[in-house]
Scaffold this active site. Structure first.
Site, PDB file in Angstrom:
ATOM      1  N   ASP A  84       0.957  -1.010   0.044  1.00  0.00           N
ATOM      2  CA  ASP A  84      -0.001   0.048   0.081  1.00  0.00           C
ATOM      3  C   ASP A  84       0.847   1.341  -0.022  1.00  0.00           C
ATOM      4  O   ASP A  84       1.882   1.314   0.585  1.00  0.00           O
ATOM      5  CB  ASP A  84      -0.815  -0.082   1.504  1.00  0.00           C
ATOM      6  CG  ASP A  84      -1.727  -0.901   1.389  1.00  0.00           C
ATOM      7  OD1 ASP A  84      -2.162  -1.805   0.425  1.00  0.00           O
ATOM      8  OD2 ASP A  84      -2.184  -1.229   2.456  1.00  0.00           O
TER       9      ASP A  84
HETATM   10  N1  URA Z   1      -0.981  -5.721   4.047  1.00  0.00           N
HETATM   11  C1  URA Z   1      -1.487  -4.390   4.113  1.00  0.00           C
HETATM   12  O1  URA Z   1      -2.498  -4.191   4.654  1.00  0.00           O
HETATM   13  N2  URA Z   1      -0.825  -3.577   3.366  1.00  0.00           N
HETATM   14  C2  URA Z   1       0.361  -3.824   2.747  1.00  0.00           C
HETATM   15  O2  URA Z   1       0.835  -3.037   2.125  1.00  0.00           O
HETATM   16  C3  URA Z   1       0.647  -5.365   2.739  1.00  0.00           C
HETATM   17  C4  URA Z   1      -0.013  -5.887   3.341  1.00  0.00           C
END
Ligand code: URA
Length: 261
Positions: free
Chosen positions: A117
């Site tokens: 993310d």
């Molecule tokens: N889980 C999440 O919530 N975000 C990420 O970037 C990777 C795994």
């Protein structure tokens, strides 16, 4: 099983001599590579080869002491410590900071293996090796990832058990492989280490929110056999020979099991 016979793949003058490609791949000098071959520590496509003149092609699978080596010099493997605020894309359509700032100095057209993310930092692999990327990114291969999450609230043992036993999310059930509390950074906050092999979107944030502990910060520290180590935020580097060997070995031993998401 040994295979020193003429007529084996790559034996008829095609390709490069095994000790030469081993040296080019950085395994050892040609002389030492010859010793490794003679000692029966090298396999080509699963067979021990003790013949020093054996020729191999880039597509052949060579291992030394069970660890795969990359024979194709055009392949590049990088580890980035992605900062918060950077999207896991090479050309973001909305003009947000993306991965191009890190890849533009490389001649090879590398791409990211999976995503983090924008608000998550940490270990992201970039490569131009499509086969390896497929294995690493596909959840059915079960490559594990370890995250450190700073969350709201005091996480209890009961909550950790819930995370590993499994919970229901909108898109189906999910369980962490491991979960533990590694610290209490301030009153009303916990640091949780969570290991998971799912590649579902925002999965760690959603799991922790579902058990009543919204994520404040999230960092990916490990990806399969790779560790972020001391790589600084925003820094990128080539994988070491050992890291690459571990990754190639993992990908080449991978079999596609049932879809476990
Ligand atoms: N889980 C999440 O919530 N975000 C990420 O970037 C990777 C795994």
């Amino acid at each position: 099983m040994t295979s020193d016979s003429a007529g084996a793949p790559g034996a008829a003058g095609e390709g490069e001599r095994l000790q030469k490609v081993m040296a080019a791949a950085g395994v050892a000098s040609r002389r030492v590579s010859e010793d490794l071959i003679a000692a029966g520590r090298v396999t080509v496509n699963g067979e021990i080869v003790t013949e020093p003149g054996r020729r191999v092609l880039p597509a052949d699978l060579v291992t030394v002491d069970g660890t795969a080596i990359q024979l194709d010099p055009t392949r590049r493997y990088l580890m980035l410590n992605k900062p918060v605020g950077v999207v896991s894309s090479l050309a973001d359509e909305r003009g947000r900071p993306d991965l191009r700032q890190y890849t533009k100095n490389y001649e090879e057209r590398v791409f990211n293996v999976g995503r983090l993310d924008s608000q998550t930092s940490g270990l992201l692999v970039l490569t131009n090796d499509g086969d390896l990327a497929h294995v690493l990114a596909h959840p059915s291969f079960g490559v594990s990832k370890t995250y450190i999450a700073k969350v709201q609230g005091d996480v209890t043992g009961r909550t950790l058990n819930l995370l590993t036993a499994g919970i229901d999310l909108d898109d189906g059930p999910i369980a962490a492989d491991k979960a533990k509390v590694i610290g209490r950074p301030s009153a009303g906050q916990s640091m949780v280490e969570i290991e998971i092999h799912s590649g579902r979107n925002h999965i760690v944030r959603r799991m922790l929110a579902a058990v009543g502990h919204p994520v404040v910060e999230l960092v990916r520290r490990q990806f399969g056999p790779l560790h972020l180590g001391s790589l600084g935020v925003g820094q990128i580097r080539d994988l070491t020979k050992v890291e690459l060997g571990d990754l190639l070995t993992l990908s080449r031993n991978a079999t596609e099991p049932e879809d476990i998401r």
